[in-house]
Design an enzyme around this catalytic site. Structure first.
Site, mmCIF file in Angstrom:
data_model
loop_
_atom_site.group_PDB
_atom_site.id
_atom_site.type_symbol
_atom_site.label_atom_id
_atom_site.label_comp_id
_atom_site.label_asym_id
_atom_site.label_seq_id
_atom_site.Cartn_x
_atom_site.Cartn_y
_atom_site.Cartn_z
ATOM 1 N N ASN A 8 0.874 -1.182 0.000
ATOM 2 C CA ASN A 8 0.000 0.000 0.000
ATOM 3 C C ASN A 8 0.903 1.222 0.000
ATOM 4 O O ASN A 8 1.512 1.549 1.011
ATOM 5 C CB ASN A 8 -0.902 -0.014 1.247
ATOM 6 C CG ASN A 8 -1.755 1.241 1.349
ATOM 7 O OD1 ASN A 8 -1.830 2.030 0.404
ATOM 8 N ND2 ASN A 8 -2.404 1.427 2.490
ATOM 9 N N LYS A 10 0.000 4.202 -0.204
ATOM 10 C CA LYS A 10 -0.675 5.372 0.379
ATOM 11 C C LYS A 10 -0.518 6.553 -0.587
ATOM 12 O O LYS A 10 -0.508 6.327 -1.800
ATOM 13 C CB LYS A 10 -0.131 5.652 1.789
ATOM 14 C CG LYS A 10 -0.177 4.372 2.647
ATOM 15 C CD LYS A 10 0.062 4.593 4.100
ATOM 16 C CE LYS A 10 -0.055 3.254 4.833
ATOM 17 N NZ LYS A 10 0.108 3.382 6.277
ATOM 18 N N HIS A 94 -9.555 1.982 5.190
ATOM 19 C CA HIS A 94 -8.262 2.086 5.883
ATOM 20 C C HIS A 94 -8.408 3.060 7.057
ATOM 21 O O HIS A 94 -9.119 4.063 6.957
ATOM 22 C CB HIS A 94 -7.190 2.581 4.904
ATOM 23 C CG HIS A 94 -5.813 2.400 5.433
ATOM 24 N ND1 HIS A 94 -5.281 3.238 6.386
ATOM 25 C CD2 HIS A 94 -4.869 1.462 5.188
ATOM 26 C CE1 HIS A 94 -4.058 2.817 6.683
ATOM 27 N NE2 HIS A 94 -3.786 1.745 5.967
ATOM 28 N N GLU A 96 -6.571 5.294 8.106
ATOM 29 C CA GLU A 96 -6.220 6.688 7.790
ATOM 30 C C GLU A 96 -7.420 7.413 7.192
ATOM 31 O O GLU A 96 -7.636 8.599 7.456
ATOM 32 C CB GLU A 96 -5.008 6.713 6.846
ATOM 33 C CG GLU A 96 -3.734 6.334 7.598
ATOM 34 C CD GLU A 96 -2.677 5.654 6.753
ATOM 35 O OE1 GLU A 96 -2.763 5.654 5.519
ATOM 36 O OE2 GLU A 96 -1.746 5.076 7.366
ATOM 37 N N GLU A 166 -5.670 -4.445 10.722
ATOM 38 C CA GLU A 166 -4.602 -3.465 10.860
ATOM 39 C C GLU A 166 -4.825 -2.670 12.145
ATOM 40 O O GLU A 166 -5.541 -1.654 12.123
ATOM 41 C CB GLU A 166 -4.614 -2.491 9.677
ATOM 42 C CG GLU A 166 -4.330 -3.111 8.344
ATOM 43 C CD GLU A 166 -3.664 -2.115 7.382
ATOM 44 O OE1 GLU A 166 -2.570 -2.424 6.915
ATOM 45 O OE2 GLU A 166 -4.223 -1.040 7.130
ATOM 46 N N GLY A 172 2.645 2.228 10.854
ATOM 47 C CA GLY A 172 3.684 3.249 10.746
ATOM 48 C C GLY A 172 4.398 3.541 12.053
ATOM 49 O O GLY A 172 5.098 4.548 12.168
ATOM 50 N N SER A 211 3.364 -2.158 10.328
ATOM 51 C CA SER A 211 4.810 -2.239 10.569
ATOM 52 C C SER A 211 5.417 -3.594 10.163
ATOM 53 O O SER A 211 6.361 -4.057 10.792
ATOM 54 C CB SER A 211 5.132 -1.931 12.036
ATOM 55 O OG SER A 211 4.799 -0.582 12.330
HETATM 56 P P1 13P Z 1 3.034 0.395 7.638
HETATM 57 O O1 13P Z 1 3.513 -0.924 7.028
HETATM 58 O O2 13P Z 1 3.805 1.573 7.173
HETATM 59 O O3 13P Z 1 2.918 0.284 9.122
HETATM 60 O O4 13P Z 1 1.550 0.626 7.071
HETATM 61 C C1 13P Z 1 0.630 -0.381 7.182
HETATM 62 C C2 13P Z 1 -0.594 -0.003 6.442
HETATM 63 O O5 13P Z 1 -1.286 0.917 6.815
HETATM 64 C C3 13P Z 1 -0.903 -0.766 5.230
HETATM 65 O O6 13P Z 1 -2.168 -0.476 4.757
#
Ligand code: 13P
Length: 251
Positions: A8, A10, A94, A96, A166, A172, A211
């Site tokens: 992803n 993002k 997601h 976010e 997640e 992150g 992560s």
């Molecule tokens: P990270 O791998 O950067 O923690 O992000 C995970 C994520 O949000 C994947 O959709």
């Protein structure tokens, strides 16, 4: 079940960088026993597809969609448009988008139904915050989010729906969820899927995100209840993501 390794990006990589990423990733030696995909910005599909040429790996997918097929939704992209772009899957809900962009459970359930109707595979993200976990509410939240996300569907309509657990605190943060803790949440998700879809719910993938990197990926994918991973930060460099894919399948 073949494990999923999904990148992803993002909000990274417009057309120029996306094309370069795909060309570099095509040079990576990739395990044949994994399904590898990359969720990219809508704006970068044309460049990514042209860099992919006739290669079938990685699959390309989107990170968001509108629930409506057409109409007065300024700035949005419909499931039919995603299909034209060549999007085989689409991330939905997601954290976010839930936390930063005001996406509600109701919007998410409508998006899931619209994708299934269009035969695009939804990757539905669910997961608790740190506060919720500390209060012992993780299972309750995961169950409620998933039940709501699936509420617009009567059946899976032949679409192999994917769930991504997640936990918000693991995204992150460099603090991944212990595979054993993730396994427990995956079992909660599996229970919801089986109650909703019966036999079909037994084979839908439940993957983990938060992560994941080259050091941890194998621990997740070698856990029976974890059907793959969704990788954010460690997917931004094509070589690093190639390493994650090889580490997932050391054979
Ligand atoms: P990270 O791998 O950067 O923690 O992000 C995970 C994520 O949000 C994947 O959709």
């Amino acid at each position: 079940m073949r494990k999923y390794i999904i990148a992803n990006w993002k909000m990274h990589y417009g057309p120029i960088k996306a094309g370069a990423w795909i060309r570099a990733f095509r040079r990576e030696r990739l395990p044949k026993d994994l399904d590898i995909g990359v969720a990219i910005p809508h704006i970068s599909f044309a460049a990514a597809r042209s860099s992919l040429g006739r290669a079938s790996v990685p699959w390309l997918g989107a990170q968001n969609v509108c629930w409506a097929e057409e109409g007065a939704y300024t700035g949005e992209t419909s499931p039919g448009m995603l299909q034209e772009l060549g999007s085989t899957f689409c991330i939905v809900g997601h954290s976010e988008r839930r936390l930063l962009l005001g996406e509600t459970d109701e919007m998410i359930s409508k998006k899931v139904a619209a994708l299934v109707h269009q035969k695009i595979q939804p990757i539905i993200c669910i997961g608790e915050t740190e506060v919720q976990r500390k209060k012992g509410e993780a299972s309750k939240i995961v169950r409620a989010q998933l039940t709501s996300a699936l509420s617009g569907l009567k059946s899976a309509q032949g679409v192999d729906i994917v769930i991504a657990y997640e936990p918000v605190w693991a995204i992150g943060s460099g603090k991944p969820c212990e595979p054993n803790d993730a396994r427990q949440m995956h079992e909660v998700a599996r229970d919801v899927l089986k109650k909703k879809f019966g036999k079909d719910g037994e084979t839908m993938r439940v993957i983990y995100g938060g992560s994941v990197d080259v050091r941890t990926v194998h621990e997740y994918v070698s856990t029976t209840a974890i059907d793959g991973v969704l990788v954010g930060g460690a997917s931004l460099d094509p070589r690093a993501f190639g390493l994650v894919c090889r580490a997932a399948s050391p054979a």
